[in-house]
Design an enzyme around this catalytic site. Structure first.
Site, PDB file in Angstrom:
ATOM      1  N   LYS A  75       0.766  -1.589  -0.789  1.00  0.00           N
ATOM      2  CA  LYS A  75      -0.031  -0.521  -0.074  1.00  0.00           C
ATOM      3  C   LYS A  75       0.568   1.595   0.169  1.00  0.00           C
ATOM      4  O   LYS A  75       0.711   2.475  -0.781  1.00  0.00           O
ATOM      5  CB  LYS A  75      -1.062   0.278   1.317  1.00  0.00           C
ATOM      6  CG  LYS A  75      -2.598  -1.379   0.760  1.00  0.00           C
ATOM      7  CD  LYS A  75      -3.236  -0.680   2.493  1.00  0.00           C
ATOM      8  CE  LYS A  75      -4.403  -2.098   1.646  1.00  0.00           C
ATOM      9  NZ  LYS A  75      -5.350  -1.762   3.477  1.00  0.00           N
ATOM     10  N   ASP A 112     -10.560   2.838   2.395  1.00  0.00           N
ATOM     11  CA  ASP A 112     -11.237   1.754   3.769  1.00  0.00           C
ATOM     12  C   ASP A 112     -11.137   2.593   4.286  1.00  0.00           C
ATOM     13  O   ASP A 112     -12.007   2.416   4.931  1.00  0.00           O
ATOM     14  CB  ASP A 112      -9.469   1.654   4.153  1.00  0.00           C
ATOM     15  CG  ASP A 112      -8.866   0.586   3.080  1.00  0.00           C
ATOM     16  OD1 ASP A 112      -8.970  -0.524   2.654  1.00  0.00           O
ATOM     17  OD2 ASP A 112      -7.615   0.495   3.495  1.00  0.00           O
TER      18      ASP A 112
HETATM   19  N1  LIG Z   1     -12.185  -4.666   6.953  1.00  0.00           N
HETATM   20  C1  LIG Z   1     -11.444  -4.117   6.745  1.00  0.00           C
HETATM   21  O1  LIG Z   1     -11.888  -3.819   5.505  1.00  0.00           O
HETATM   22  C2  LIG Z   1      -9.809  -4.063   7.284  1.00  0.00           C
HETATM   23  C3  LIG Z   1      -9.339  -3.370   6.756  1.00  0.00           C
HETATM   24  C4  LIG Z   1      -7.694  -3.272   7.430  1.00  0.00           C
HETATM   25  C5  LIG Z   1      -7.456  -4.097   8.181  1.00  0.00           C
HETATM   26  N2  LIG Z   1      -8.431  -4.806   8.720  1.00  0.00           N
HETATM   27  C6  LIG Z   1      -8.190  -5.584   9.302  1.00  0.00           C
HETATM   28  O2  LIG Z   1      -7.562  -4.777  10.753  1.00  0.00           O
HETATM   29  C7  LIG Z   1      -6.174  -5.124  11.184  1.00  0.00           C
HETATM   30  C8  LIG Z   1      -5.278  -4.999  11.637  1.00  0.00           C
HETATM   31  O3  LIG Z   1      -4.736  -4.481  10.282  1.00  0.00           O
HETATM   32  P1  LIG Z   1      -3.184  -3.310   9.540  1.00  0.00           P
HETATM   33  O4  LIG Z   1      -2.869  -3.007   8.380  1.00  0.00           O
HETATM   34  O5  LIG Z   1      -3.931  -2.370  10.543  1.00  0.00           O
HETATM   35  O6  LIG Z   1      -1.954  -4.150  10.533  1.00  0.00           O
HETATM   36  P2  LIG Z   1      -0.240  -3.209  11.249  1.00  0.00           P
HETATM   37  O7  LIG Z   1      -0.247  -2.487  10.780  1.00  0.00           O
HETATM   38  O8  LIG Z   1       0.051  -4.243  11.299  1.00  0.00           O
HETATM   39  O9  LIG Z   1      -1.232  -2.834  12.640  1.00  0.00           O
HETATM   40  C9  LIG Z   1      -1.391  -4.355  14.453  1.00  0.00           C
HETATM   41  C10 LIG Z   1      -2.261  -3.756  15.137  1.00  0.00           C
HETATM   42  O10 LIG Z   1      -2.353  -4.119  15.966  1.00  0.00           O
HETATM   43  C11 LIG Z   1      -1.220  -4.347  17.059  1.00  0.00           C
HETATM   44  N3  LIG Z   1      -1.585  -5.313  17.895  1.00  0.00           N
HETATM   45  C12 LIG Z   1      -0.656  -6.464  17.649  1.00  0.00           C
HETATM   46  N4  LIG Z   1      -1.146  -7.082  17.495  1.00  0.00           N
HETATM   47  C13 LIG Z   1      -1.197  -7.362  19.014  1.00  0.00           C
HETATM   48  C14 LIG Z   1      -1.107  -7.587  20.219  1.00  0.00           C
HETATM   49  N5  LIG Z   1      -0.656  -9.697  20.177  1.00  0.00           N
HETATM   50  N6  LIG Z   1      -1.482  -7.538  21.204  1.00  0.00           N
HETATM   51  C15 LIG Z   1      -1.912  -5.663  20.940  1.00  0.00           C
HETATM   52  N7  LIG Z   1      -1.858  -5.032  20.141  1.00  0.00           N
HETATM   53  C16 LIG Z   1      -1.381  -6.143  19.360  1.00  0.00           C
HETATM   54  C17 LIG Z   1      -0.228  -3.594  16.559  1.00  0.00           C
HETATM   55  O11 LIG Z   1       0.360  -3.179  17.778  1.00  0.00           O
HETATM   56  P3  LIG Z   1       2.029  -2.328  17.081  1.00  0.00           P
HETATM   57  O12 LIG Z   1       1.770  -1.079  16.690  1.00  0.00           O
HETATM   58  O13 LIG Z   1       2.227  -2.646  19.268  1.00  0.00           O
HETATM   59  O14 LIG Z   1       2.337  -3.669  16.702  1.00  0.00           O
HETATM   60  C18 LIG Z   1      -0.716  -2.413  15.510  1.00  0.00           C
HETATM   61  O15 LIG Z   1      -1.777  -1.658  16.153  1.00  0.00           O
HETATM   62  C19 LIG Z   1      -5.809  -7.379  11.114  1.00  0.00           C
HETATM   63  O16 LIG Z   1      -6.568  -8.021  11.233  1.00  0.00           O
HETATM   64  C20 LIG Z   1      -6.532  -7.041   9.435  1.00  0.00           C
HETATM   65  O17 LIG Z   1      -6.908  -7.901   8.198  1.00  0.00           O
HETATM   66  C21 LIG Z   1      -9.736  -5.656   8.161  1.00  0.00           C
END
Ligand SMILES: NC(=O)c1ccc[n+]([C@@H]2O[C@H](COP(=O)([O-])OP(=O)(O)OC[C@H]3O[C@@H](n4cnc5c(N)ncnc54)[C@H](OP(=O)(O)O)[C@@H]3O)[C@@H](O)[C@H]2O)c1
Length: 288
Positions: A75, A112
């Protein structure tokens, strides 16, 4: 006999670039809309490794594709590949939708956040973003899209809560630079929250659960989760058990695809119960 589905010399082509891409539900989503509207089009999964991404984008444009969606991990690279970038995508720092224009230029959008707002509108119709403070759990890519879109839509105040506070503070500084009221705290201030959104991967299948007590939330609060595998995350189940409005992550996924579909195939599609059931049938309902 039903006519076989075939492509023609005029088929409009788009697809999704990711690495890997086999988990993506977007081909199912766009395939449903193409069939529903009887459009001579194709939407193709395009697995492209990061080093080959810029060349692949140019090649797709040269091959006559109308555009593409972009998912992890491309992205940010997609933003760099664009000649024109919409303001929202520039603010978020990432592009999820590419449009190959007739003048040869590549335009980038991030839909998004728009998809998240449309999903809120659909699943919590009585709620308005201007109503009160939002609490966002997480500070990753999903959080960036959700936070920017909520503030653009008039959210009066926002608190970010993240495992790594420095990441939340960096995002808060960036959001505040646009004049918004954004705080970072260690524990979520739920007592006066109008909206709670989980944007962390906690609660996603294969990830640790999200443990949060929803009892302090006001009765009119809305709880949203952007995780959509499973469809009903433990957070959403807890919100419903408390009688709160709950907004699932599938809605965001479905709505974010609409603008790209319109640009590539010429028709603004709808998110219907039938579409939802079709895409959901490929996703586990509950964790386990
Ligand atoms: N519905 C939709 O269209 C859509 C769109 C985008 C994403 N999503 C979903 O949203 C989720 C996150 O995606 P993303 O792209 O934002 O990922 P990302 O950029 O990798 O961010 C992950 C986030 O989760 C936190 N995290 C991960 N593991 C954790 C844990 N064990 N305890 C506490 N915090 C934790 C991370 O904290 P740190 O900063 O401390 O690592 C960070 O804030 C995924 O499940 C994805 O499938 C859905």
């Amino acid at each position: 006999m039903q006519a076989p589905h075939t492509l023609t010399g005029k088929t409009r082509m788009a697809g999704i670039l990711g690495w890997p891409v086999s988990h993506s539900r977007s081909p199912r989503l766009h395939g449903f809309w193409l069939a529903r509207h009887g459009i001579d089009g194709a939407y193709i999964p395009l697995p492209v490794e990061p080093a080959k991404f810029p060349g692949a984008v140019r090649a797709l444009a040269d091959l006559g594709f109308r555009g593409a969606n972009v998912t992890i991990p491309h992205k940010e690279a997609a933003l760099a590949a664009c000649d024109l970038v919409e303001d929202e995508a520039r603010r978020i720092g990432a592009v999820n939708t590419l449009v190959f224009r007739e003048d040869g230029r590549i335009e980038g959008w991030n839909t998004d956040g728009w998809g998240f707002l449309e999903s809120l509108r659909e699943q919590a119709p009585g709620f308005h973003v201007k109503q009160g403070p939002a609490v966002i759990l997480g500070a990753g890519g999903g959080a960036r899209a959700v936070a920017h879109s909520l503030l653009s839509a008039g959210c009066p105040r926002m608190t970010l809560v993240n495992r790594s506070p420095a990441r939340a503070e960096a995002l808060a500084r960036e959001l505040s630079a646009h004049g918004a009221h954004v705080d970072v705290t260690a524990s979520p201030p739920l007592e006066d929250a109008a909206l709670l959104v989980n944007t962390t991967s906690q609660g996603m299948q294969g990830q640790p659960p999200l443990t949060i007590d929803l009892a302090p939330l006001p009765p009119a609060a809305v709880v949203a989760d952007i995780v959509y595998v499973p469809l009903e995350t433990p957070l959403l189940a807890a919100a419903r058990a408390r009688g709160l409005a709950a907004v699932d992550g599938l809605g965001m996924l479905l709505h974010q695809g609409r603008r790209g579909f319109q640009a590539w195939y010429g028709k603004m599609p709808e998110v219907t119960a039938e579409l939802r059931a079709f895409v959901a049938s490929d996703i586990p309902k509950q964790a386990g």
